[in-house]
Design an enzyme around this catalytic site. Structure first.
Site, PDB file in Angstrom:
ATOM      1  CE1 TYR A 197      -2.965  -3.078   0.292  1.00 41.13           C
ATOM      2  CE2 TYR A 197      -3.283  -2.616   2.635  1.00 41.13           C
ATOM      3  CZ  TYR A 197      -3.538  -3.392   1.516  1.00 41.13           C
ATOM      4  OH  TYR A 197      -4.357  -4.485   1.621  1.00 41.13           O
ATOM      5  CG  LEU A 233     -18.946  -1.169   2.780  1.00 42.96           C
ATOM      6  CD1 LEU A 233     -18.489   0.221   3.192  1.00 42.96           C
ATOM      7  CD2 LEU A 233     -20.362  -1.430   3.259  1.00 42.96           C
ATOM      8  CB  SER A 258     -13.876  -5.138  -1.049  1.00 40.69           C
ATOM      9  OG  SER A 258     -12.657  -4.524  -1.375  1.00 40.69           O
ATOM     10  CG  PHE A 266     -22.269  -1.947  -6.378  1.00 39.09           C
ATOM     11  CD1 PHE A 266     -22.844  -1.252  -7.424  1.00 39.09           C
ATOM     12  CD2 PHE A 266     -22.924  -3.081  -5.893  1.00 39.09           C
ATOM     13  CE1 PHE A 266     -24.047  -1.670  -7.996  1.00 39.09           C
ATOM     14  CE2 PHE A 266     -24.118  -3.509  -6.451  1.00 39.09           C
ATOM     15  CZ  PHE A 266     -24.681  -2.801  -7.505  1.00 39.09           C
TER      16      PHE A 266
END
Length: 338
Positions: A56, A203, A201, A207
């Site tokens: 990251y 969520l 992820s 989306f």
């Protein structure tokens, strides 16, 4: 009281914070002051499991969160990842033992800690036997540099092979209403082996929040979602058709769409941690409100019928990225590819 989950020897908040987008992947990162507010607000609201990786920002995320969280180190479970890093400005998958051990030393220095609580192999290096990569992680445990080991985006068979070398405390994989791959075999394998499934992820990369209505205009050029088929114009237009029914259920339950999505993930099994990311303290507070939402079996069944591999349009990853992924894949007669 926050929902609690077990990750190896650790008791952690079921709603935990992925720190990636404070430095990487989803457009322009926030400034340091904003990132610090997000991290410390999460801590103040009972989040005690924080997730980062060498990848990251090519080390920037570890360097960011380490100093901010260091004064609270004894209150948190700190996770990072190796095996996928930045080399000369490019993302490289490298699971060789010597690389894993070097990356761990670099991560410890950036994070400003003597030990990482949970250290994942970020991706399976298909040129290196998983037993060799796991052996390197086991050596790091023996050396006292990490406490437990994890794997990310791998198949049930790979988990079992790794677990035969050293117990696997957690498996991180994408899991949400629109990405169900762990349901094929990984979720059950984790349960059998006593490992947590850390769902990233949850969520659906934004989306399911309903805030992303037009990816073509809303996403920055360097946003990784621009490379994901589900966010292509044709696929996304079709996927948007799933949201009115989803929003109606959220309204019926009395929660926001984001809270409904997170609650669904946590409701699927008691060995799941929902790992969400955000750049906003407002969204952080909203997401943590999922702790107070309860879903009955009938609501879960309705959600399952509404959004699933047969109703979602588009593959999760493009072919180049998919070739690097070890997870089991659905092959259905519906719109979902991959």
């Amino acid at each position: 009281m926050r929902i609690r989950r077990t990750v190896g020897p650790f008791d952690v908040a079921g709603l935990s914070l992925g720190c990636m987008n404070l430095s990487h992947a989803y457009g322009t990162p926030p400034d340091r002051a904003t990132a610090e507010r997000v991290l410390l607000t999460a801590l103040d609201r009972g989040v005690d499991f924080f997730d980062t990786a060498a990848l990251y920002g090519f080390g920037a995320n570890e360097s960011l969160i380490g100093p901010i969280l260091k004064p609270y180190r004894d209150r948190i479970v700190l996770a990072s990842k190796c095996g996928m890093t930045g080399v000369d400005g490019k993302r490289v998958i490298d699971g060789r033992p010597e690389t894993i051990k070097r990356t761990a030393d670099e991560a410890l220095a950036r994070l400003g800690t003597e030990v990482i609580d949970l250290y994942y192999l970020h991706r399976l290096d298909k040129q290196v036997p998983i037993e060799d990569s796991t052996g390197a992680l086991a050596d790091l445990v023996k050396a006292g540099k990490i406490r437990t080991i994890g794997l990310s985006e791998v198949s049930a068979a790979t988990i079992r092979r790794a677990h035969s070398v050293h117990p696997v405390a957690a498996v991180q994989s994408e899991y949400s209403l629109w990405t169900r791959n762990p349901e094929i075999a990984v979720l059950e394998t984790c349960r059998e082996l006593g490992a947590a499934l850390v769902a990233f992820s949850p969520l659906a990369r934004g989306f399911l929040t309903g805030t992303l209505t037009d990816p073509a205009s809303q996403l920055e050029d360097k946003d990784i979602r621009r490379q994901m088929p589900r966010f292509d114009v044709a696929h996304y237009r079709q996927n948007l058709g799933l949201l009115p029914g989803f929003f109606a259920i959220a309204k019926e339950i009395g929660c926001t769409p984001a809270q409904l999505a997170l609650t669904w993930v946590l409701a699927k099994a008691d060995h799941i941690v929902a790992l969400f990311g955000t750049k906003s303290t407002g969204h952080l507070e909203e997401n943590l409100g999922a702790d107070s939402v309860t879903l009955g079996p009938d609501v879960i069944a309705r959600l399952d019928r509404l959004i699933n591999p047969s109703t979602v349009s588009g593959a999760r990853y493009n072919p180049a990225t998919q070739s690097e992924i070890d997870t089991e894949e659905f092959h259905t007669g519906g719109n979902h590819r991959g």
